[in-house]
Each structure stands twice: as C-alpha cells, then as structure tokens.
Design an enzyme around this catalytic site. Structure first.
Site, PDB file in Angstrom:
ATOM      1  N   SER A   1      44.853  25.823  29.659  1.00 17.99           N
ATOM      2  CA  SER A   1      44.954  26.271  28.274  1.00 17.99           C
ATOM      3  C   SER A   1      43.606  26.749  27.777  1.00 17.99           C
ATOM      4  O   SER A   1      42.559  26.469  28.377  1.00 17.99           O
ATOM      5  CB  SER A   1      45.440  25.105  27.398  1.00 17.99           C
ATOM      6  OG  SER A   1      45.274  25.365  26.032  1.00 17.99           O
TER       7      SER A   1
ATOM      8  N   TYR B   1      45.526  16.278  24.188  1.00 19.10           N
ATOM      9  CA  TYR B   1      45.855  17.507  24.908  1.00 19.10           C
ATOM     10  C   TYR B   1      44.599  18.160  25.464  1.00 19.10           C
ATOM     11  O   TYR B   1      44.547  18.546  26.642  1.00 19.10           O
ATOM     12  CB  TYR B   1      46.580  18.455  23.959  1.00 19.10           C
ATOM     13  CG  TYR B   1      47.049  19.744  24.596  1.00 19.10           C
ATOM     14  CD1 TYR B   1      48.197  19.768  25.376  1.00 19.10           C
ATOM     15  CD2 TYR B   1      46.355  20.933  24.395  1.00 19.10           C
ATOM     16  CE1 TYR B   1      48.648  20.954  25.942  1.00 19.10           C
ATOM     17  CE2 TYR B   1      46.799  22.118  24.961  1.00 19.10           C
ATOM     18  CZ  TYR B   1      47.941  22.129  25.731  1.00 19.10           C
ATOM     19  OH  TYR B   1      48.372  23.301  26.298  1.00 19.10           O
TER      20      TYR B   1
ATOM     21  N   LYS C   1      43.519  18.817  29.545  1.00 22.05           N
ATOM     22  CA  LYS C   1      43.220  20.128  30.118  1.00 22.05           C
ATOM     23  C   LYS C   1      41.813  20.159  30.717  1.00 22.05           C
ATOM     24  O   LYS C   1      41.584  20.769  31.768  1.00 22.05           O
ATOM     25  CB  LYS C   1      43.391  21.226  29.062  1.00 22.05           C
ATOM     26  CG  LYS C   1      44.821  21.352  28.550  1.00 22.05           C
ATOM     27  CD  LYS C   1      45.817  21.624  29.693  1.00 22.05           C
ATOM     28  CE  LYS C   1      47.235  21.814  29.197  1.00 22.05           C
ATOM     29  NZ  LYS C   1      48.189  22.108  30.270  1.00 22.05           N
TER      30      LYS C   1
ATOM     31  N   THR D   1      56.547  29.423  23.179  1.00 19.33           N
ATOM     32  CA  THR D   1      57.309  28.482  24.005  1.00 19.33           C
ATOM     33  C   THR D   1      57.751  27.307  23.141  1.00 19.33           C
ATOM     34  O   THR D   1      57.412  27.219  21.960  1.00 19.33           O
ATOM     35  CB  THR D   1      56.475  27.943  25.185  1.00 19.33           C
ATOM     36  OG1 THR D   1      55.477  27.041  24.678  1.00 19.33           O
ATOM     37  CG2 THR D   1      55.789  29.071  25.945  1.00 19.33           C
TER      38      THR D   1
END
Length: 280
Positions: free
Chosen positions: A149, A162, A166, A197
């Site tokens: 990401s 998150y 990553k 998404t």
C-alpha cells in the site's frame, strides 16, 4: 508481434494461487490471470462466493480452478490448503499475497484485538502462504507478488495497525528477496493508490466492529480492474516494485525527504480528512 504473442503465453497453464480472491483487486487478478490461461487456486473466507466465482470462471474462461475456504491467518489451514492445491496441480508457479483487512481509529482508541487481527491477516497471512509455497516456487523459478500500500512507505492517520502491517511486509519480503537471490524466484511488492474495493467499506474500528471509512479526500480512485492490469504487466516484466498513481510518488518523495511538508500538505488529505475537518 512476436513479443506480444510470447507475453500472452507466459502464464498459460501456470498455477497461480491468489489469496482474498473473491473481491476487489484479488478478484480482478483472478480474472486477469484466467484470461492469460493460468490454472487458479483461490483462497477466501466465504464458500458461497468461491463457488460463484468458480462457476463464472468455468462459464466464461474455461480454465481449471479450485476455490478453498481458508483464513490465511491460520498457518495450519494454509498448509492444508496448499497441500490440496499441490495434490491437484503438482506445484505453484505464482503466489499473490492479496488478502488484507484495514481499520480506522486512533491508536489510543484501538483495542489490542484489532492490532492482532490486522497483523494476523496482512502480515502473518502473507508469511504463512509464502512459507508453505516457497519450495515449489523455488523449484519452478516462480514469482511472489505482495499487495502492499501507499502506507508501506508513508503513514496514514488513524490506521496505525494497517500502516504497521504494510511496513512489516516490506521488511519481510525485501529481506526474502536477498536471501533467495539466485534461486530464480521474483519477488514484487505492489503499492496501489486509492482503489475502489470493499476494503474501505469493511474497515474495522477501534472496538473490532465494522464500519465504512469516509470517502477519500484526494487523488484519482482507480478501479480494481485497472490495478490488476498494471500488476499483471509488471509481473510479466518480473519487476521488484510497482508503485501506482501520482499521489503515491508525491507521498513517497515528501515523506522521505521533506517530512514536515508531507505532514502539512498531504497527510491529512490522503488520510481522508477534508480541509477544515479535524475529526475521524
């Protein structure tokens, strides 16, 4: 002409395992590799969605595919799924570590359970799958494709778990790339920009519940189809890193060399905070 014909045959009959393959970028990658004639192993959590996707592949692409209900955070379940895939297809040529989960909450308001779940899926999920598949990839001079990401190199507010997952992916797979240098295995990290998404729609909140994140405040939102096409083309070239969207290169440059400017000019907006809005 010869180059195009060759490129169209690269993945024909190759075995491609894709995690989180029923929605978003994962589904788009399943369809793209199906168009290339690959044989597919799809891991996801919902059996009914797997069955629907398998039926679509049979009806429209006429490729061999198997769908396995598997939580990639469960190392034993991953090993069992890979064993079934190996039994049917004989090996794996390409592993796409795509499965992921996000969250939106401040560090202080985020329960430990959320950190553990995000890391379990995003980081250990990729680790589990790679551990299980690596011997076959080495034997077949295959490829590992990791969906990272923008936050792999630049932070996003309210996504500490998150972001951490990553960054961990980059540390793991950049190290692995050096360790298996000379094996013939390509390792490619993919850093998409903002993509339409269900990841944002199904983001966790601080107490581990689900709540959609607000619309993104800046940047062109790419379709999953467009991202999958870029990933496919980069895989053909066996690239090491694919960074998508103009927002990403600006964020990457500013976060590394001008952090004060990044924090002031880009961080609030790429985190989904509109001008004049300070809340979450």
């Amino acid at each position: 002409m010869h180059r195009k014909v060759f490129a169209s045959k690269v993945y024909e009959r190759k075995v491609v395992l894709i995690t989180g393959g029923c929605a978003g970028i994962g589904r788009a990658l399943v369809l793209r590799f199906a168009q290339a004639g690959a044989r597919l192993v799809i891991l996801d959590l919902q059996q009914d969605e797997l069955d629907s996707l398998l039926q679509h592949l049979a009806d429209h692409h006429h490729v061999e595919a198997m769908g396995l209900c598997c939580d990639v955070a469960d190392a034993v379940a991953v090993q069992e799924a890979v064993a079934l895939a190996m039994e049917r297809f004989g090996g794996i040529d390409v592993l796409v570590n795509n499965a992921g989960v996000s969250h939106r909450s401040t560090f202080a308001d985020t329960d430990l359970e959320v950190f553990q779940r995000v890391m379990a899926v995003n980081y250990f999920g990729a680790l589990n799958c790679t551990k299980a598949v690596l011997p076959s990839l080495i034997a077949r001079h295959g490829q590992i494709i990791v969906l990272s990401s923008l936050s792999g190199f630049a932070p996003l507010l309210y996504r500490s778990a998150y972001n951490a997952s990553k960054h961990a992916l980059h540390g793991l797979f950049e190290t692995l790339r050096y360790e298996i240098k000379g094996s013939g295995v390509n390792v490619m990290l993919v850093c998409p920009g903002f993509t339409a998404t269900d990841l944002r729609k199904n983001a966790l909140v601080g107490d581990a519940g689900l709540a959609p994140s607000p619309p993104l405040a800046m940047g062109r939102v790419a379709s999953a189809h467009d991202v999958a096409e870029e990933v496919y083309r980069a895989a053909l070239k066996r690239k090491r890193l694919l960074v998508l969207s103009n927002v990403n290169w600006r964020a990457r440059l500013l976060a590394r060399y001008f952090p004060w400017l990044f924090e002031r000019a880009l961080l609030p907006r790429i985190s989904g905070i509109k001008p004049g809005r300070g809340g979450r």
